[in-house]
Design a protein around this motif. Structure first.
Motif, mmCIF file in Angstrom:
data_model
loop_
_atom_site.group_PDB
_atom_site.id
_atom_site.type_symbol
_atom_site.label_atom_id
_atom_site.label_comp_id
_atom_site.label_asym_id
_atom_site.label_seq_id
_atom_site.Cartn_x
_atom_site.Cartn_y
_atom_site.Cartn_z
ATOM 1 N N ARG A 963 -8.078 -3.484 -2.928
ATOM 2 C CA ARG A 963 -8.377 -3.453 -1.495
ATOM 3 C C ARG A 963 -7.119 -3.289 -0.647
ATOM 4 O O ARG A 963 -7.177 -2.835 0.482
ATOM 5 C CB ARG A 963 -9.104 -4.737 -1.075
ATOM 6 C CG ARG A 963 -10.515 -4.843 -1.590
ATOM 7 C CD ARG A 963 -11.473 -3.951 -0.797
ATOM 8 N NE ARG A 963 -11.809 -4.488 0.512
ATOM 9 C CZ ARG A 963 -12.452 -3.788 1.440
ATOM 10 N NH1 ARG A 963 -12.809 -2.540 1.197
ATOM 11 N NH2 ARG A 963 -12.724 -4.330 2.607
ATOM 12 N N TRP A 964 -5.980 -3.701 -1.198
ATOM 13 C CA TRP A 964 -4.775 -3.661 -0.363
ATOM 14 C C TRP A 964 -4.192 -2.258 -0.249
ATOM 15 O O TRP A 964 -3.408 -1.994 0.666
ATOM 16 C CB TRP A 964 -3.720 -4.630 -0.901
ATOM 17 C CG TRP A 964 -2.996 -4.180 -2.142
ATOM 18 C CD1 TRP A 964 -3.414 -4.344 -3.431
ATOM 19 C CD2 TRP A 964 -1.750 -3.484 -2.210
ATOM 20 N NE1 TRP A 964 -2.498 -3.786 -4.299
ATOM 21 C CE2 TRP A 964 -1.459 -3.266 -3.568
ATOM 22 C CE3 TRP A 964 -0.848 -3.031 -1.256
ATOM 23 C CZ2 TRP A 964 -0.309 -2.601 -3.998
ATOM 24 C CZ3 TRP A 964 0.302 -2.376 -1.689
ATOM 25 C CH2 TRP A 964 0.554 -2.170 -3.054
ATOM 26 N N LEU A 965 -4.580 -1.354 -1.146
ATOM 27 C CA LEU A 965 -4.035 -0.008 -1.056
ATOM 28 C C LEU A 965 -4.544 0.679 0.204
ATOM 29 O O LEU A 965 -5.673 0.476 0.628
ATOM 30 C CB LEU A 965 -4.418 0.819 -2.284
ATOM 31 C CG LEU A 965 -3.748 0.443 -3.606
ATOM 32 C CD1 LEU A 965 -4.255 1.335 -4.739
ATOM 33 C CD2 LEU A 965 -2.226 0.539 -3.514
ATOM 34 N N MET A 966 -3.690 1.533 0.763
ATOM 35 C CA MET A 966 -4.079 2.249 1.978
ATOM 36 C C MET A 966 -5.224 3.217 1.674
ATOM 37 O O MET A 966 -5.328 3.736 0.565
ATOM 38 C CB MET A 966 -2.894 3.037 2.505
ATOM 39 C CG MET A 966 -1.749 2.193 2.975
ATOM 40 S SD MET A 966 -0.296 3.218 3.201
ATOM 41 C CE MET A 966 0.163 2.763 4.832
ATOM 42 N N ARG A 967 -6.039 3.460 2.662
ATOM 43 C CA ARG A 967 -7.158 4.393 2.500
ATOM 44 C C ARG A 967 -7.719 4.681 3.877
ATOM 45 O O ARG A 967 -7.888 3.762 4.676
ATOM 46 C CB ARG A 967 -8.237 3.750 1.635
ATOM 47 C CG ARG A 967 -9.441 4.636 1.284
ATOM 48 C CD ARG A 967 -10.552 3.720 0.800
ATOM 49 N NE ARG A 967 -11.650 4.341 0.102
ATOM 50 C CZ ARG A 967 -12.603 5.081 0.659
ATOM 51 N NH1 ARG A 967 -12.565 5.365 1.942
ATOM 52 N NH2 ARG A 967 -13.603 5.538 -0.072
ATOM 53 N N PRO A 968 -8.033 5.946 4.184
ATOM 54 C CA PRO A 968 -8.773 6.191 5.415
ATOM 55 C C PRO A 968 -10.166 5.611 5.290
ATOM 56 O O PRO A 968 -10.716 5.576 4.178
ATOM 57 C CB PRO A 968 -8.830 7.720 5.521
ATOM 58 C CG PRO A 968 -8.243 8.262 4.276
ATOM 59 C CD PRO A 968 -7.779 7.139 3.411
ATOM 60 N N LEU A 969 -10.725 5.145 6.381
ATOM 61 C CA LEU A 969 -12.116 4.673 6.400
ATOM 62 C C LEU A 969 -12.405 3.669 5.294
ATOM 63 O O LEU A 969 -13.280 3.874 4.466
ATOM 64 C CB LEU A 969 -13.065 5.869 6.236
ATOM 65 C CG LEU A 969 -13.063 6.892 7.369
ATOM 66 C CD1 LEU A 969 -13.896 8.094 6.989
ATOM 67 C CD2 LEU A 969 -13.580 6.277 8.651
ATOM 68 N N LYS A 970 -11.664 2.596 5.265
ATOM 69 C CA LYS A 970 -11.869 1.602 4.205
ATOM 70 C C LYS A 970 -13.305 1.089 4.252
ATOM 71 O O LYS A 970 -13.689 0.372 5.185
ATOM 72 C CB LYS A 970 -10.903 0.448 4.439
ATOM 73 C CG LYS A 970 -10.244 -0.052 3.177
ATOM 74 C CD LYS A 970 -9.104 -0.960 3.487
ATOM 75 C CE LYS A 970 -7.950 -0.623 2.560
ATOM 76 N NZ LYS A 970 -6.840 -1.524 2.687
ATOM 77 N N PRO A 971 -14.138 1.428 3.275
ATOM 78 C CA PRO A 971 -15.530 0.979 3.342
ATOM 79 C C PRO A 971 -15.660 -0.537 3.247
ATOM 80 O O PRO A 971 -14.727 -1.239 2.836
ATOM 81 C CB PRO A 971 -16.181 1.660 2.139
ATOM 82 C CG PRO A 971 -15.310 2.820 1.836
ATOM 83 C CD PRO A 971 -13.920 2.350 2.164
#
Ligand code: SF4
Length: 989
Positions: A963-971
């Motif tokens: 969960r800590w990794l970057m991501r656009p639009l974190k669901p």
């Protein structure tokens, strides 16, 4: 009349003398501590229009000379859209004609400081391009058949909105996807998708920079470096930063500045790039060996004790490493130092020399230069090796190891985490993150992928892993840009797999031919965006705007829609997305409309003026005050100057103590992490702390305890720099948890005796993929991409002369190109720029010729696809007389079509380098010919997929991805849980 001293007797200017004179004048000014420009640039600029005179700037006509004919301009700032650097531009709007006459640099821009590369001024070519798309077009006939009809915006919007509404009401959220090229903006499109509740953001990043990003992410929790080049003593580049690297004009000028101050420049580049020509040390390694070279330098620093032990003790997560990997050792820093020496002892200069082909003595000399840099060591690794090789992400991870050993992290002249030199303001409306997970972009096989597995989409669709109802590309050209482009073409022409394809683009391109709708979007002077990029030790925000709108508003006109000022019916994306969202949810019952509604006038549409006005008023620190000092609103100030510097000289934010008010109910974690229940303060832009809390109360990571004081630290799970990545260890890759060396898929041991390495990742300074399409000035300079080959290889392969045709055979086909015999490439390696080889299909008569496009015949002959040019670029008559002056016909070769996909199992990066066979062209071959077997492409895809370790087998916590990794639009958390079935799903093994 006397001749100036620089004009000798033959009448030709002595350029060397001129350069020397200008340099001396500049040095004298700088020595006096003066700058010619007192605005945000703070540097010497030989010529510039002072901002006080931007409303009526007068220049004399060069054509009318010696008559003094005046041109009166209004100067309006915007931002270049041609690459990710986002340099400031000034549009010279003719006050008489109200048209843009030219673009130059904006001296009020703190990143680019009044300077541009050739692609900035060439924006004018794009704006006036006679071949651009000016009106909404809908296909008439079969998809890809080349017949189009003009439609109104209303017709297009209503049809597309109806499709989207149906998909959303039928809970087919994952059948909607927007695939972006380089975003060149911060968050607008993501926000639109979030408002629709879809996880449909797709990017080009895994064919670009995710390999480079991954190495930095696992160290810092932030995925990009921000070198303070200007103040560096040693600059170490694994990229071509002086010509085409990331943020290249803003970075290149600071590298040049540092060189002027005596900095040493070390460049690792197999090819003699423009950057390499300016280096003090140019190292031309065997492709894929760069991490071994980095480790040899790191090993030297360790064994000679030339590293900053105090920085390592305070900021590395060495205690976690000892706990996780060396429980046999006492938990002391001394024990760690001994272990560190053992870990890298094998990486001697001799070992690196054997891998790279660079003499051990040269490596030793370079290592000594690096050791002497201390905390003024600035480094960058971007596409290049990190994007070329299996395990390429370890190139940037091992590079940052050197910075982290030297303590050159967020120091003057060192390398910063990017997020500290970037500022993303809050928008007026923030929709929640979506409650769905898009498996087509974030497949379970790649739980640690840095970005979307965009280039695998055709294979996933063909495998029946999903379908798309509505697929948008936004200033993106997947058929041309991605590897294996003909597999893309196959799915784009299959309406079962992609129900409707909409290309949002300013120009025709190789993907748009297969679209259902081609919708005209604006260039850099025709659209609104905000952006902020890490280019020095400071934070700024830039504003792209439709310059004719701003100019006419300054003259008192009321402009309500950018189409009123743009050519034809060209629109800007922001207004288009607002309009589309309203038509999806006209009565607001779907919960979408609220995010595109005015706050000031509830029930009516949000305007771009209100969107940006609110943002500049409420979430850009210091801007309202600066604007008020000039009697302007923040929006008016940004429209007038184009960029605002929020902070500079911030230094090491990781060292800052966390304020007391942020430490409510603080709990200290096992690695010293400080978790708090206090709310996120408004200024969190400084350090995004993304790691999840340790308890069920969802506390956030606010800092880390260092020697008894809670400091900001880094947004990693430990709050420190992660020498040992618990994430890699816990998610199935313990053998790669430390900075290390992964042998490339093109390592010499993996090549057959007659194979060479094709290095295909480099850019030309004057082109930028297909975004710079139809820029006549750029096309004249750069319009072909010969294959670089060393004279010894040319002789061995019986390639007699530069210009001879050769065949380059990949795993799935071949291309026919011209040879360029040069000592600027390592023997055993060939190289080809990935900018060229633009084409249009025979029979697509409504698609104009364009400066760079060949006309091709493309057909399937039973064994595979074959492409053959039937027409080359030639002069033609148009509204622009220059198109009748085209003197070149060569358009190069589209090499990417012949590359199979190579997904790195950890970073997800497409590993671009190819193992190839090179031979003289066969009889009948012509320049630009392509042959591709997409069945074989699928086999190669399947081979690479066997390298993956799916989340269902390795996830330690039942989630799809850390969960800590970057991501656009974190669901949402629920959507992020592993599914019970599906590829790589099911319970953890
Ligand atoms: S293309 Fe050139 S001028 Fe434009 S943003 Fe990039 S570096 Fe700057």
């Amino acid at each position: 009349m006397s001749r100036p001293a620089d004009i000798p007797g033959d009448g030709r200017p002595d350029l060397a003398a001129l350069v020397e004179r200008v340099s001396a004048a500049r040095a004298a000014v700088e020595a006096r501590g003066e700058t010619f420009y007192q605005g945000a640039s703070r540097i010497y600029l030989a010529a510039f229009p002072p901002k006080e005179r931007w409303d009526d700037w007068v220049e004399l006509s060069s054509r009318a000379w010696p008559a003094r004919e005046e041109h009166h301009y209004m100067l309006v700032p915007t931002t270049c859209f041609n690459c990710e650097s986002a340099c400031g531009l000034l549009a010279y709007v003719d006050r008489g004609t109200r048209q843009v006459r030219k673009f130059e640099g904006n001296p009020e821009h703190p990143g680019s400081r009044g300077r541009n590369c050739a692609k900035g001024p060439a924006t004018l070519n794009q704006v006036t391009d006679p071949d651009r798309v000016l009106y909404p077009m809908k296909r008439a006939g079969r998809r890809g058949g080349g017949l189009w009809e003009r439609v109104t915006w209303d017709e297009a919007l209503d049809a597309i909105a109806a499709r989207l509404r149906t998909a959303l009401t039928e809970a087919r959220h994952n059948e909607i996807m927007v695939h972006l090229g380089r975003p060149s903006e911060d968050g607008y499109t993501e926000r639109v998708l979030a408002s629709w509740g879809v996880d449909g953001h797709n990017s080009h990043t895994n064919v670009c920079s995710s390999g480079g990003r991954t190495g930095f992410q696992f160290w810092m929790g932030i995925d990009r470096p921000s070198p303070d080049y200007a103040n560096a003593k040693v600059i170490y580049l694994i990229s071509a930063h002086l010509e085409a690297g990331h943020y290249f004009n803003p970075h290149a000028q600071r590298i040049t500045q540092a060189r002027g101050n005596g900095a040493k420049v070390i460049v690792l580049d197999t090819r003699l790039s423009n950057t390499a020509t300016h280096a003090d040390y140019w190292l031309s390694p065997q492709p894929g060996s760069e991490a071994a070279m980095n480790l040899a330098i790191a090993s030297y620093l360790i064994r000679t004790g030339r590293y900053d032990a105090e920085f390592v003790r305070r900021w590395w997560n060495w205690e976690q490493y000892l706990t996780g990997c060396r429980p046999d050792l006492p938990p002391t820093f001394g024990a760690f130092q001994d272990a560190l020496g053992e870990l890298y002892a094998e990486f001697t200069f001799e070992y690196a020399a054997a891998e790279s082909g660079i003499d051990a003595s040269v490596l030793a000399e370079v290592a000594e230069v690096v050791a002497g840099a201390g905390t003024r060591f600035a480094c960058h690794s971007w596409r290049s090796a990190a994007a070329g090789n299996l395990g390429g992400w370890q190139v940037s991870r091992t590079l940052f190891l050197i910075s982290a050993l030297l303590g050159a992290v967020a120091t003057e002249g060192g390398t910063f985490p990017s997020a500290w030199n970037k500022f993303v303001p809050r928008p007026i409306h923030t929709p929640p993150h979506p409650g769905v997970w898009q498996d087509l972009s974030w497949p379970l096989e790649f739980p640690l992928a840095q970005n979307e597995l965009s280039f695998l989409l055709p294979h996933f669709l063909k495998a029946g892993r999903g379908r798309l109802d509505t697929y948008f590309t936004r200033v993106y050209n997947p058929v041309w840009t991605n590897p294996d482009g003909l597999s893309w073409m196959e799915v784009l022409t299959d309406e079962e797999q992609i129900g409707c394809y909409i290309a949002l683009t300013p120009t025709w391109n190789e993907s748009a031919y297969f679209a259902d709708y081609v919708l005209p979007m604006g260039h850099g002077s025709e659209r609104h965006d905000t952006h902020s990029y890490e280019q020095y030790d400071g934070q700024w925000i830039g504003f792209r705007q439709p310059v004719l709108r701003a100019a006419r508003e300054r003259l008192g006109e009321d402009i309500t829609d950018t189409r009123q000022v743009n050519p034809g019916e060209v629109w800007e994306e922001n207004e288009w997305w607002i309009e589309l969202s309203w038509r999806i949810d006209p009565d607001g019952s779907m919960g979408i409309r609220q995010y595109h509604e005015s706050r000031a006038r509830p029930g009516s549409k949000l305007t771009v003026d209100e969107y940006y006005g609110w943002m500049f008023e409420n979430s850009v620190p210091g801007l309202p005050e600066r604007a008020a000092a000039e009697g302007l609103t923040p929006l008016a100030w940004m429209r007038r100057y184009g960029a605002f510097e929020i902070a500079s000289g911030q230094g090491g934010l990781h060292e800052r103590e966390v304020p007391e008010e942020e430490l409510r109910d603080v709990a200290i974690g096992p690695a010293g992490q400080a978790y708090t229940a206090a709310p996120v303060p408004a200024s969190t832009n400084i350090v995004p702390m993304a790691a999840p809390g340790p308890d069920s109360e969802g506390r956030r990571l606010a800092g880390v305890m260092v020697d008894g004081i809670i400091r900001r630290g880094f947004p990693t799970p430990s709050g420190r720099l992660e020498f040992w990545s618990s994430t890699l260890a816990d998610w199935g890759w313990p053998e790669h948890a430390l900075p290390g060396y992964i042998k490339s898929h093109v390592h010499p041991s993996a090549l057959a005796p007659d194979q060479m390495v094709l290095l295909s990742t480099f850019r030309l300074p004057t082109q930028i993929h297909t975004r710079s399409a139809n820029s006549k000035w750029l096309d004249e300079v750069s319009h072909t991409n010969p294959v670089w080959i060393h004279p010894t290889d040319a002789a061995r392969l019986r390639i007699a002369r530069t210009g001879d045709l050769i065949r380059v055979e990949t795993d799935i086909g071949y291309l026919v190109a011209k040879a360029w015999i040069t000592e600027g490439i390592r023997p055993g390696v060939v190289a080809c720029s990935h900018h060229m080889g633009r084409w249009k299909l025979t029979g697509h008569s409504q698609v104009s010729a364009g400066g760079m496009m060949a006309t091709v015949d493309l057909h399937h002959d039973g064994d595979g696809w074959a492409m053959h040019a039937t027409g080359r670029v030639k002069p033609y008559r148009s509204a622009d007389p220059d198109t009748a002056r085209f003197w070149w016909s060569d358009t190069g070769v589209h090499q990417n079509l012949t590359f199979p996909v190579h997904p790195d199992p950890i970073s997800g990066m497409h590993c671009w380098h190819q193992a190839v066979r090179v031979r003289p062209a066969a009889p009948g071959d012509t320049h630009g010919d392509i042959a591709v077997d997409t069945v074989r492409a699928r086999e190669v895809y399947e081979q690479w997929m066997t390298l993956t370790r799916p989340a269902g087998h390795v996830s330690p916590d039942g989630t799809r991805r850390p969960r800590w990794l970057m991501r656009p639009l974190k669901p949402s958390a629920a959507a992020s849980a592993l599914p019970a079935d599906g590829p790589g799903g099911g319970p953890a093994a």
